[in-house]
Structures are given as structure tokens and as C-alpha cells.
Scaffold this active site. Structure first.
Site, PDB file in Angstrom:
ATOM      1  N   TYR A   1       0.747  -0.898   0.080  1.00  0.00           N
ATOM      2  CA  TYR A   1      -0.187  -0.145  -0.263  1.00  0.00           C
ATOM      3  C   TYR A   1       1.000   0.393   0.131  1.00  0.00           C
ATOM      4  O   TYR A   1       1.402   2.271   1.121  1.00  0.00           O
ATOM      5  CB  TYR A   1      -0.431   0.269   1.564  1.00  0.00           C
ATOM      6  CG  TYR A   1      -2.314  -1.174   0.970  1.00  0.00           C
ATOM      7  CD1 TYR A   1      -2.389  -1.841  -0.339  1.00  0.00           C
ATOM      8  CD2 TYR A   1      -2.880  -1.085   2.388  1.00  0.00           C
ATOM      9  CE1 TYR A   1      -2.901  -2.635   0.114  1.00  0.00           C
ATOM     10  CE2 TYR A   1      -3.592  -2.664   2.176  1.00  0.00           C
ATOM     11  CZ  TYR A   1      -4.099  -2.779   1.939  1.00  0.00           C
ATOM     12  OH  TYR A   1      -4.908  -3.878   1.223  1.00  0.00           O
TER      13      TYR A   1
ATOM     14  N   PHE B   1     -13.719  -3.658  -0.105  1.00  0.00           N
ATOM     15  CA  PHE B   1     -14.711  -3.293  -1.441  1.00  0.00           C
ATOM     16  C   PHE B   1     -15.859  -3.891  -0.967  1.00  0.00           C
ATOM     17  O   PHE B   1     -16.584  -3.510  -1.913  1.00  0.00           O
ATOM     18  CB  PHE B   1     -14.563  -3.606  -2.825  1.00  0.00           C
ATOM     19  CG  PHE B   1     -12.558  -2.509  -2.726  1.00  0.00           C
ATOM     20  CD1 PHE B   1     -12.200  -2.422  -2.297  1.00  0.00           C
ATOM     21  CD2 PHE B   1     -12.265  -3.694  -3.931  1.00  0.00           C
ATOM     22  CE1 PHE B   1     -10.383  -1.600  -3.245  1.00  0.00           C
ATOM     23  CE2 PHE B   1     -11.178  -3.103  -4.887  1.00  0.00           C
ATOM     24  CZ  PHE B   1      -9.903  -2.658  -3.720  1.00  0.00           C
TER      25      PHE B   1
ATOM     26  N   GLY C   1     -12.598   5.192 -11.697  1.00  0.00           N
ATOM     27  CA  GLY C   1     -13.425   4.891 -13.170  1.00  0.00           C
ATOM     28  C   GLY C   1     -14.555   4.373 -12.317  1.00  0.00           C
ATOM     29  O   GLY C   1     -15.838   4.396 -13.258  1.00  0.00           O
TER      30      GLY C   1
ATOM     31  N   THR D   1     -19.866   4.558  -7.689  1.00  0.00           N
ATOM     32  CA  THR D   1     -19.739   4.704  -6.340  1.00  0.00           C
ATOM     33  C   THR D   1     -20.717   4.193  -5.579  1.00  0.00           C
ATOM     34  O   THR D   1     -21.238   3.561  -5.768  1.00  0.00           O
ATOM     35  CB  THR D   1     -19.929   6.486  -5.700  1.00  0.00           C
ATOM     36  OG1 THR D   1     -21.167   6.911  -6.417  1.00  0.00           O
ATOM     37  CG2 THR D   1     -18.887   7.515  -7.386  1.00  0.00           C
ATOM     38  N   PRO D   2     -20.735   3.999  -3.812  1.00  0.00           N
ATOM     39  CA  PRO D   2     -21.956   3.809  -2.693  1.00  0.00           C
ATOM     40  C   PRO D   2     -23.221   4.226  -3.456  1.00  0.00           C
ATOM     41  O   PRO D   2     -24.816   3.613  -3.399  1.00  0.00           O
ATOM     42  CB  PRO D   2     -21.754   4.022  -2.003  1.00  0.00           C
ATOM     43  CG  PRO D   2     -20.176   4.576  -1.212  1.00  0.00           C
ATOM     44  CD  PRO D   2     -19.763   5.497  -3.077  1.00  0.00           C
TER      45      PRO D   2
END
Length: 297
Positions: free
Chosen positions: A61, A211, A219, A222-223
Site C-alpha cells: 500500500y 471493497f 472510474g 460509487t455507493p
């Protein structure tokens, strides 16, 4: 003060069911500019204040100027006694950000790298992150998991888990050493692992989805745009909650063994994520949301 009280055991380690994923602390590789170090450090410290005692990270990360492990070490040392840091090895990234998959003999180096970056003597939980890509990959993980089991016996690792696996690979790992968690991609509209979630519950193994709110890819949805938008919005309105909170709450309602590690670099989102652990969905609301998975599938 935290508003969630449910806990689960990762081996002999007790954690609150809402934790923090560290991937977003560095900013994502496609972001136009790096995340503020001060902001990321503030998020980590605020997480501890809110009762978060489980942080998921990895040495891969990182962005060109930020490292999640370094941020964690800077923000939280000396570490709280009850803090559990989970990391993962197997997958790795070179300086250009390209992913590769380690050989069994390279896993010790990856474990030691995480220990060094985090400033620890050993790692609480290490997941074998199977495959170099995001999707599940076939094949036996016995040689790799066996190498980690040896490092566990040597005292470098306290507990073991697996990530990006199918049921057969979990069974193979269990035949080698105890498994305390499975970390796979899973969420309300991403239900391929429904049976694996249930299987983990039967074995008393934590299922830790990543996730769970969005795919976190450039891209990506979204929620508010992933399948189930209308159903989630209806439940969210009833609880005065955000769509992301409802998706997290649904995940936690899948079983007492299901943990959440939503990632964020935003203090406000952090507080919302933690608060999602206190939401209680009715049977009717769960039935409505469960239908989203049937349609999406």
C-alpha cells in the site's frame, strides 16, 4: 467513544467488528496529488479515539511519496496494547507500482519488510494474498501457506489468514495450520462469496470483506451508483444514514463473524464508518437489501 460493542476473536486477539483499512491513507495511485500526511495521521489517531482496534494494511500500500505502513508507524507508536494490525503478503509491488506474486522462499522477506516498516517484533495476523491480480486464481496454495506456517512457528507471525481464495483453497490452508480470517472482495451487490461467508461462520473463522462499499478502482461505481441504489436509499432515509453506512451495516448483519475494514482518508467518513457499526436493520430491511444481490447476480 465508540458506539459499537460487538467483537470477534482473531485467534486469541479480540477486535471490534468495525476496523480501518489503510489502503486509502496514502491516496490512490490515480489521484492527481498525494494525500496530506498530516490528514492521514489525524485519521489514524482519530480512529483509535473512536475505539478502532483493528487496522488492515500491507507493505504494497504505497504511492510514490506515501507508505501506509510508515503512516501507521508514525501516527500510532507507541502502539496501544489492544491494537491488532493485520497485513498481507504474497502479492507485492515494485517501485513502478507493478504487481507480482512471490515465491514461497520470498515470503519471509515480505514478512520482515512489514515488521521493519511497522516497527514491530512480530506481526499479529498475516494473510496470504493469493494471486497477483484482484480476482481469485486457481491452484494449490500449500507451499506458500506452509512457508507462512513455518514463520508462525518461528515467532514472526502470531496468526494466519488467507485472501482472494475459494472454499477449496481455504480447506487446503486449514489442513496445514489454523486460519483466523478470510479476506475476500464482497459486498451487497458483489455476492459471489455468499456460500464462503457462511462456511467461515461454521468454522468460527472471521470473514473480512474488502471493497464492501465500492470497488475502489479508477472510474468505478460509487455507493450511489452500484446496484441497489434505490433500496439502499430507502433504508438509509429510515435510519438518517448514508448509503455507504447502510452497505456496511448490511455486511455486518451477514453474521457475527463478519468484520468490516472500510478505508478512508477523510475524518468525517471515518466517523460515519464507525457509526455504521451501531445501525440495526430490521428483518424487512434485510430482506429488501438481500434482494439486491439476487438481481445483481
Amino acid at each position: 467513544m465508540t458506539n459499537f460493542h460487538e467483537t470477534w476473536q482473531l485467534g486469541d486477539l479480540t477486535v471490534n467488528r468495525v476496523g480501518l483499512g489503510a489502503m486509502r491513507l496514502t491516496g490512490m495511485p490515480w489521484d492527481e496529488k498525494p494525500k496530506s500526511r498530516e490528514n492521514s495521521i489525524a485519521v489514524l489517531r482519530r480512529a483509535i479515539e473512536l475505539g478502532v482496534d483493528h487496522i488492515d494494511t500491507a507493505s504494497f500500500y504505497f504511492t510514490p511519496t506515501r507508505s501506509a505502513n510508515e503512516l501507521i508507524s508514525t501516527a500510532l507508536q507507541p502502539y496501544p496494547e489492544n491494537l491488532v494490525i493485520t497485513t498481507k503478503v504474497g502479492a507485492g509491488r515494485d517501485r513502478d507500482g507493478e504487481f507480482s506474486f512471490a515465491r514461497p522462499d520470498q515470503l519471509r522477506g515480505q514478512v520482515e519488510e512489514n515488521i521493519r516498516q511497522l516497527g514491530l517484533d512480530h506481526l499479529d495476523v498475516v494473510n496470504l494474498r493469493w494471486g497477483a491480480a484482484m480476482g481469485k486464481e486457481p491452484g494449490s496454495l500449500a507451499e506458500h501457506f506452509g512457508a507462512l506456517a513455518e514463520l508462525r512457528e518461528a515467532g514472526l507471525i502470531r496468526h494466519l489468514g488467507v485472501s482472494n481464495v475459494v472454499a477449496e483453497q481455504l480447506a487446503e490452508a486449514l489442513s496445514i495450520a489454523p486460519v483466523v480470517c478470510v479476506q475476500n472482495r464482497y459486498g451487497l451487490a458483489d455476492r459471489e462469496d455468499d456460500a464462503l461467508v457462511d462456511l467461515c461462520g461454521e468454522h468460527g473463522i472471521a470473514f473480512v470483506p474488502f471493497f464492501a462499499v465500492t470497488t475502489s478502482l479508477p472510474g468505478a461505481s460509487t455507493p450511489d451508483t452500484v446496484p441497489g441504489q434505490a433500496e439502499v436509499a430507502k433504508v438509509a432515509a429510515a435510519h438518517d444514514a448514508t448509503p455507504a453506512q447502510i452497505r456496511l451495516a448490511w455486511t455486518l448483519h451477514r453474521g457475527a463473524h463478519v468484520l468490516a475494514i472500510p478505508g478512508t482518508g477523510d475524518p468525517r467518513h471515518l466517523e460515519e464508518n464507525v457509526a455504521a457499526g451501531g445501525l440495526r436493520l430490521s428483518e424487512a430491511e434485510m430482506a429488501l437489501l438481500d434482494g439486491v444481490g439476487s438481481v445483481a447476480g
